[in-house]
Design an enzyme around this catalytic site. Structure first.
Site, mmCIF file in Angstrom:
data_model
loop_
_atom_site.group_PDB
_atom_site.id
_atom_site.type_symbol
_atom_site.label_atom_id
_atom_site.label_comp_id
_atom_site.label_asym_id
_atom_site.label_seq_id
_atom_site.Cartn_x
_atom_site.Cartn_y
_atom_site.Cartn_z
ATOM 1 N N LYS A 206 0.956 -1.217 0.181
ATOM 2 C CA LYS A 206 -0.143 0.060 0.056
ATOM 3 C C LYS A 206 0.829 1.294 -0.067
ATOM 4 O O LYS A 206 0.682 2.045 -0.776
ATOM 5 C CB LYS A 206 -0.944 0.004 1.307
ATOM 6 C CG LYS A 206 -2.039 -0.739 1.190
ATOM 7 C CD LYS A 206 -2.932 -0.596 2.408
ATOM 8 C CE LYS A 206 -2.405 -0.731 3.783
ATOM 9 N NZ LYS A 206 -1.772 -1.861 4.250
ATOM 10 N N ARG B 185 -9.142 1.660 9.827
ATOM 11 C CA ARG B 185 -8.603 0.242 10.252
ATOM 12 C C ARG B 185 -9.444 -0.646 10.835
ATOM 13 O O ARG B 185 -9.530 -1.674 11.185
ATOM 14 C CB ARG B 185 -7.236 0.344 11.182
ATOM 15 C CG ARG B 185 -6.076 0.593 10.693
ATOM 16 C CD ARG B 185 -5.310 -0.645 9.811
ATOM 17 N NE ARG B 185 -3.960 -1.101 10.210
ATOM 18 C CZ ARG B 185 -2.713 -0.207 9.880
ATOM 19 N NH1 ARG B 185 -2.985 0.874 9.132
ATOM 20 N NH2 ARG B 185 -1.856 -0.945 10.000
ATOM 21 N N ARG C 277 11.122 -7.649 4.819
ATOM 22 C CA ARG C 277 11.023 -6.376 4.606
ATOM 23 C C ARG C 277 12.067 -5.514 5.452
ATOM 24 O O ARG C 277 12.230 -5.670 6.517
ATOM 25 C CB ARG C 277 9.552 -5.861 4.506
ATOM 26 C CG ARG C 277 9.530 -4.188 4.449
ATOM 27 C CD ARG C 277 7.854 -3.595 4.332
ATOM 28 N NE ARG C 277 7.395 -3.660 5.661
ATOM 29 C CZ ARG C 277 6.039 -3.441 5.961
ATOM 30 N NH1 ARG C 277 5.332 -3.000 4.650
ATOM 31 N NH2 ARG C 277 5.398 -3.230 6.772
ATOM 32 N N ARG D 283 11.586 -3.077 11.014
ATOM 33 C CA ARG D 283 10.768 -2.536 11.787
ATOM 34 C C ARG D 283 10.286 -3.561 12.986
ATOM 35 O O ARG D 283 10.073 -4.751 12.507
ATOM 36 C CB ARG D 283 9.265 -2.126 11.268
ATOM 37 C CG ARG D 283 9.237 -0.945 10.486
ATOM 38 C CD ARG D 283 8.082 -0.550 9.627
ATOM 39 N NE ARG D 283 6.781 -0.876 10.068
ATOM 40 C CZ ARG D 283 5.600 -0.661 9.450
ATOM 41 N NH1 ARG D 283 5.804 -0.253 8.278
ATOM 42 N NH2 ARG D 283 4.573 -1.062 9.962
ATOM 43 N N ARG E 110 -0.399 -8.829 13.953
ATOM 44 C CA ARG E 110 -1.116 -7.978 12.738
ATOM 45 C C ARG E 110 -1.947 -8.631 11.851
ATOM 46 O O ARG E 110 -3.107 -7.880 11.493
ATOM 47 C CB ARG E 110 0.085 -7.210 12.159
ATOM 48 C CG ARG E 110 0.865 -6.390 13.111
ATOM 49 C CD ARG E 110 2.249 -5.849 12.236
ATOM 50 N NE ARG E 110 2.051 -4.902 11.223
ATOM 51 C CZ ARG E 110 2.935 -4.748 10.199
ATOM 52 N NH1 ARG E 110 3.891 -5.200 10.253
ATOM 53 N NH2 ARG E 110 2.658 -3.787 9.259
HETATM 54 P P1 AMP Z 1 1.209 0.920 9.314
HETATM 55 O O1 AMP Z 1 2.388 1.542 8.753
HETATM 56 O O2 AMP Z 1 0.029 1.334 8.376
HETATM 57 O O3 AMP Z 1 1.481 -0.594 9.074
HETATM 58 O O4 AMP Z 1 0.823 0.953 10.792
HETATM 59 C C1 AMP Z 1 1.809 0.641 11.562
HETATM 60 C C2 AMP Z 1 1.093 0.627 12.907
HETATM 61 O O5 AMP Z 1 0.615 1.898 13.145
HETATM 62 C C3 AMP Z 1 -0.298 -0.271 13.230
HETATM 63 O O6 AMP Z 1 0.114 -1.592 13.391
HETATM 64 C C4 AMP Z 1 -0.893 0.357 14.147
HETATM 65 O O7 AMP Z 1 -0.179 -0.064 15.424
HETATM 66 C C5 AMP Z 1 -0.604 1.847 14.121
HETATM 67 N N1 AMP Z 1 -1.660 2.422 13.052
HETATM 68 C C6 AMP Z 1 -1.646 2.983 11.884
HETATM 69 N N2 AMP Z 1 -2.796 3.447 11.249
HETATM 70 C C7 AMP Z 1 -3.699 3.037 12.269
HETATM 71 C C8 AMP Z 1 -5.344 3.424 12.337
HETATM 72 N N3 AMP Z 1 -5.736 3.704 11.376
HETATM 73 N N4 AMP Z 1 -5.679 2.848 13.744
HETATM 74 C C9 AMP Z 1 -5.116 2.503 14.853
HETATM 75 N N5 AMP Z 1 -3.740 2.141 14.710
HETATM 76 C C10 AMP Z 1 -3.013 2.436 13.405
#
Ligand code: AMP
Length: 210
Positions: free
Chosen positions: A13, A88, A127, A153, A164
């Site tokens: 994404k 989310r 990754r 990460r 996740r």
């Molecule tokens: P991502 O980079 O989009 O995979 O986000 C990394 C982490 O940030 C996720 O695993 C959540 O802990 C937090 N996060 C990102 N977006 C959201 C969201 N819309 N709602 C809640 N937590 C989020």
């Protein structure tokens, strides 16, 4: 263009978001990137998010919704935006719908990147992420985009990936039916060459009225 990207972690994404945001001249709003920037800067928001992120859990809606609401008031978002990583869950989707209804600027489309579970785990565990620009990469020591150092990460480690994926299946996947019912969902396969996936996405979005 007001657009949401949805898809499991590792579907690409973030990468697609950068190309699509450039193509449509709209800001790329990634909630994950905003949280990571706050973590790095040691802000209060970063401290609130850290534990949840490290465990692969969602940051509470109260924190996340306010952050997005504020971000969408910035000048660069007046002519549209691409949301990556938000909503989310269904509550966030409803909050987003209400924020946009207030401004009479509803979403044009929700683009789903679909990918099988086995492929997700393989992608995420290999990754790496650039410390400087945040770009993802695989099998290199230095970032191919900016030459910065790469790291794994905390939430791309095996134990956290499993959590996740559970969180995605339980909380995020239901927004796909939510948006299908709203008539906004467009699905594109996340398998194949990056540039082919981008081309499919742009072609599917060109059929959406703006
Ligand atoms: P991502 O980079 O989009 O995979 O986000 C990394 C982490 O940030 C996720 O695993 C959540 O802990 C937090 N996060 C990102 N977006 C959201 C969201 N819309 N709602 C809640 N937590 C989020």
């Amino acid at each position: 263009m007001r657009l949401v990207l949805v898809g499991p972690p590792g579907a690409g994404k973030g990468t697609q978001a950068q190309f699509l945001a450039a193509h449509f001249s709209i800001p790329h709003v990634s909630t994950g990137d905003i949280f990571r920037a706050n973590l790095k800067a040691g802000t209060e928001l970063g401290n609130q998010a850290k534990g949840f992120m490290d465990r692969g859990e969602l940051v509470p809606d109260s924190v996340t919704n306010e952050m997005v609401k504020d971000r969408l008031t910035h000048d660069d978002a007046v002519n549209g935006f691409l949301l990556d990583g938000f909503p989310r869950n269904v509550v966030q989707a409803e909050v987003l719908r209400a924020i946009l209804a207030d401004k009479k600027t509803p979403l044009h489309a929700v683009l789903e990147f679909s990918l099988a579970d086995e492929e997700i785990v393989a992608r995420l565990s290999s990754r790496r992420t650039c410390r400087d620009c945040g770009a993802p990469s695989v099998g290199v020591d230095k970032c191919p985009t900016c030459g910065g150092d790469v790291y794994q990460r905390e939430d791309d480690k095996a134990e956290v990936i499993t959590r996740r994926l559970e969180v995605y299946a339980e909380q995020t996947a239901p927004i796909i039916s939510f948006y299908r019912n709203e008539g906004l969902l467009i699905s594109v396969s996340a398998v194949g060459k990056v540039e082919d996936i981008t081309a499919h996405a742009i072609s599917a979005l060109s059929r959406v009225a703006q």
